[in-house]
Design an enzyme around this catalytic site. Structure first.
Site, short mmCIF file in Angstrom:
data_model
loop_
_atom_site.label_atom_id
_atom_site.label_comp_id
_atom_site.label_asym_id
_atom_site.label_seq_id
_atom_site.Cartn_x
_atom_site.Cartn_y
_atom_site.Cartn_z
N GLY A 146 52.29 37.05 37.73
CA GLY A 146 52.62 37.43 39.10
C GLY A 146 51.82 38.62 39.56
O GLY A 146 50.87 39.03 38.89
N ASN A 147 52.18 39.14 40.71
CA ASN A 147 51.49 40.34 41.23
C ASN A 147 52.51 41.24 41.93
O ASN A 147 53.68 40.90 42.03
CB ASN A 147 50.35 39.93 42.17
CG ASN A 147 50.84 39.19 43.39
OD1 ASN A 147 51.50 39.75 44.25
ND2 ASN A 147 50.55 37.89 43.44
#
Ligand code: C5P
Length: 230
Positions: free
Chosen positions: A29-30
């Site tokens: 993810g980020n």
């Protein structure tokens, strides 16, 4: 009072950060919070637009009033939701942080550690560039806006890189944010530049994400009032 300059317009905004599953419990993810995209959707609705907000992993954020929210998680889901909504839109703003890569395979069971202290290697594969795809298949006169999160603090290099990205992606406007070290991701304030395909460039002073959203819609509204200009 806010202008009602988007009355009768239909807009699509993507927000948040995609998650690319690796196994049933893990993902890549980020750090995108979705706040900038939510501000864009809220301000557009306040200015009279009919808004579809495609939110990637943004369930923590309250739905903006009067906005249709489509929740998604992966880049492929986000692509499908945006492609569904985009054909009817006068403007599409891609504020989501879309993963460029995803794990090439999704393990059916949780990946386990072994006694020999070895570690697995995770092969990645490319995700499609949703923004570039939108530009390629857009209806005539639709305005498409991209975001670029750039690291690096030397003004010249960030802007040069952004200009190249704007040309490559072919969108009408590109919002450039400096990210990293507490900048942009997760905060309530934002700053950067707004670049147009015609070569115009505005500095966006540090301010709320709603302020930045208003600046973006001002520029989009300007382009909408001069079709054929692009
Ligand atoms: O190339 P980069 O990821 O910096 O481009 C950012 C812009 O492109 C954002 O508007 C983002 O929403 C969009 N994007 C996309 N599909 C991807 C990667 C980024 O639409 N796979």
């Amino acid at each position: 009072a806010l202008p009602r300059d988007l009355e009768g317009r239909r807009v699509v905004v993507s927000a948040g950060g995609t998650r690319e599953p690796l196994d049933p419990v893990r993902y890549l993810g980020n750090r995108s919070s979705g706040k900038q995209g939510y501000a864009l959707a809220r301000v557009a609705a306040q200015r009279g637009a009919t808004v579809t907000l495609v939110g990637a992993n943004t369930s923590e954020l309250p739905d903006p009033a009067g906005v249709e929210v489509v929740p998604v998680s992966t880049a492929e889901q986000l692509a499908a939701a945006v492609r569904d909504a985009a054909p009817a839109a006068d403007a599409v703003v891609m504020a989501a942080a879309v993963a460029d890569f995803r794990p090439a395979t999704l393990a059916e069971h949780k990946i386990k550690k072994t006694d020999d202290m070895s570690a697995p290697t995770v092969p990645l594969t490319r995700n499609p560039d949703i923004l570039a795809g939108l530009v390629a298949s857009r209806p005539k006169d639709q305005i498409v806006v991209g975001f670029a999160a750039e690291t690096g603090d030397e003004r010249g290099s960030v802007l040069d890189h952004a200009r190249t990205k704007l040309k490559r992606k072919g969108c009408d406007l590109l919002v450039v944010n400096a990210v990293g070290e507490g900048k942009a991701f997760g905060t309530d304030d934002n700053t950067g530049w707004l670049l147009s395909q015609q070569g115009l460039q505005w500095r966006i002073p540090l301010g709320s994400k709603s302020r930045l959203a208003a600046t973006v819609w001002d520029a989009v509204g300007e382009l909408m009032r001069q079709p054929g200009q692009r």
